[in-house]
Design an enzyme around this catalytic site. Structure first.
Site, short mmCIF file in Angstrom:
data_model
loop_
_atom_site.label_atom_id
_atom_site.label_comp_id
_atom_site.label_asym_id
_atom_site.label_seq_id
_atom_site.Cartn_x
_atom_site.Cartn_y
_atom_site.Cartn_z
N GLU A 1 -3.64 -13.75 36.19
CA GLU A 1 -3.78 -12.95 37.41
C GLU A 1 -3.02 -13.57 38.57
OE1 GLU A 1 -4.73 -10.03 37.71
OE2 GLU A 1 -5.70 -9.74 35.78
N TYR B 1 7.15 -16.65 45.73
CA TYR B 1 5.84 -16.85 46.38
C TYR B 1 5.23 -18.18 45.94
CZ TYR B 1 6.03 -12.03 47.95
OH TYR B 1 6.40 -10.87 48.55
N TYR C 1 -8.52 -9.25 45.38
CA TYR C 1 -8.08 -8.65 44.12
C TYR C 1 -8.38 -9.57 42.93
CZ TYR C 1 -5.35 -7.75 40.10
OH TYR C 1 -5.01 -7.60 38.79
N ASP D 1 -5.37 -3.37 42.86
CA ASP D 1 -4.00 -3.85 43.06
C ASP D 1 -3.12 -2.67 43.46
OD1 ASP D 1 -3.64 -2.36 40.82
OD2 ASP D 1 -2.71 -3.92 39.63
#
Length: 358
Positions: free
Chosen positions: A51, A96, A133, A151
DNA sequence: AAGACGGGGCT
DNA sequence: AGCCCAGTCTT
């Protein structure tokens, strides 16, 4: 189904959506690396890891990273014991990078608790890198809790099921309410994953394949005749331009100088070629200020370009043969170690450009 | 509530 | 070339 679903009451319509979605899932689920086989108990570590890798990332891009992570660190304690640099390197290229820092911090915290993840959404939510989430996804998928992960795929599906005209950011509370009402107490994890698979393969952005969709008969966007018009689009943002220079200082044996970026901010903790700051004006005549050592720099004919969310970057690459010891903050990277050094994609491109020109 | 944070996929 | 997107954290 031959009856008219538009005549169903709210509760019956909800049951219809859940039943159709789970039925579709049982026949059409994607076989993804992190998924437990039907009937098997999911491993919370693999669910959590997948995830995090899937945040803002497609399954296709995340898959090889997931394989590499579990091969290298089969359990959360293994990941917790890894070095910061090793985790960043394993993450390099995914983007990220605050995810990598939070992933490692979370692994350490879970290892301290004896290696067990909490099963409640609210407690999961307190872990580093675990937002609304991911907490809901882990609770539902790994622990079978009734939770409603929302999401981007699910936001789009719900916008279409209920014909919500507003852009996603403005329809936030309506979407959350719809998701919470829809989540079943039986098989909540399968239901959430089914919606995400439908979103990725059928209810796609811009080009939904409604004839293939198990929910088309209960979808208000389909009834409208223009399902692709949902959700509404936000106004496009302007993207600025930035320029900079990077330096490929290579030794006779092919090794070259690199350095690690700061642990916060853009491309956090990844490895880069030394260079100037990136500005709208570019370094201009002051480009030598970014060089790691004095040398006879040659400007390469082609630039390296990368589009980021908020700006587009153009890098000029300079190359020179050097003999000095590595200056403060820099280290040597051998040509064989480029893949594992922890370069972001934009820096990989710059290195490849320079190597190709030597 | 808004901005920062990468990269890939699609048209 | 432009638009879209499998979130979280900070301010």
């Amino acid at each position: 189904m031959s009856f008219n679903v538009s005549l169903l009451g709210a509760e019956a319509k909800r049951n219809e959506i859940v039943a159709r979605t789970l039925n579709w899932w049982d026949r059409n689920r994607r076989d993804l690396a992190w998924r437990a086989a039907p009937g098997e108990t999911p491993d919370p570590y693999r669910v959590w890891l997948s995830e995090v890798l899937l945040q803002q990332t497609t399954a296709q891009a995340a898959t090889p990273y997931f394989q590499a992570f579990v091969a290298k660190w089969p359990a959360v304690e293994d990941l917790a014991a890894a070095s910061h640099e090793a985790v960043i390197s394993a993450f390099a290229g995914l983007g990220y990078y605050s995810r990598a820092r939070n992933l490692h911090a979370c692994a350490k915290e879970i290892a301290q608790r004896g290696g067990r993840f909490p099963s409640q959404e609210a407690e999961l939510r307190t872990l580093p890198g675990v937002g609304a989430y991911t907490a809901a996804a882990i609770a539902a998928i790994a622990f079978g809790r009734r939770a409603a992960p929302v999401d981007g795929n699910i936001k789009r599906i719900l916008s279409r099921l209920y014909a919500l005209k507003d852009p996603i950011t403005q329809a936030r509370s309506a979407i959350a309410a719809a998701a919470g009402a829809l989540a079943p107490s039986n098989r909540p994890g399968d239901f959430a994953q089914a919606l995400m698979d439908i979103g990725a393969t059928i209810c796609r952005p811009r080009t939904p394949d409604c004839p293939a969709c198990p929910l088309s008969e209960v979808c208000a966007a389909v009834w409208s005749g223009v399902p692709e018009a949902y959700p509404g689009r936000a106004a496009a943002k302007v993207r600025s331009l930035r320029k900079g220079a990077v330096f490929f200082a290579h030794r006779a044996d092919g090794a070259f100088l690199a350095r690690r970026r700061p642990p916060r901010g853009l491309l956090a903790s990844t490895v880069e070629l030394p260079g100037t700051p990136w500005t709208s004006k570019g370094p201009g005549g002051a480009w030598r200020d970014g060089a790691p050592v004095a040398a006879r720099w040659r400007k390469l004919p082609e630039t390296v370009e990368q589009v980021f969310t908020h700006f587009a970057l153009t890098l000029t690459v300079y190359a020179a043969a050097v003999k000095d010891a590595a200056p403060d903050g820099c280290f040597w990277v051998s040509p064989d170690g480029v893949g594992e050094a922890g370069f972001s994609n934009v820096m990989r491109k710059a290195v490849a450009r320079a190597v190709g020109r030597q």
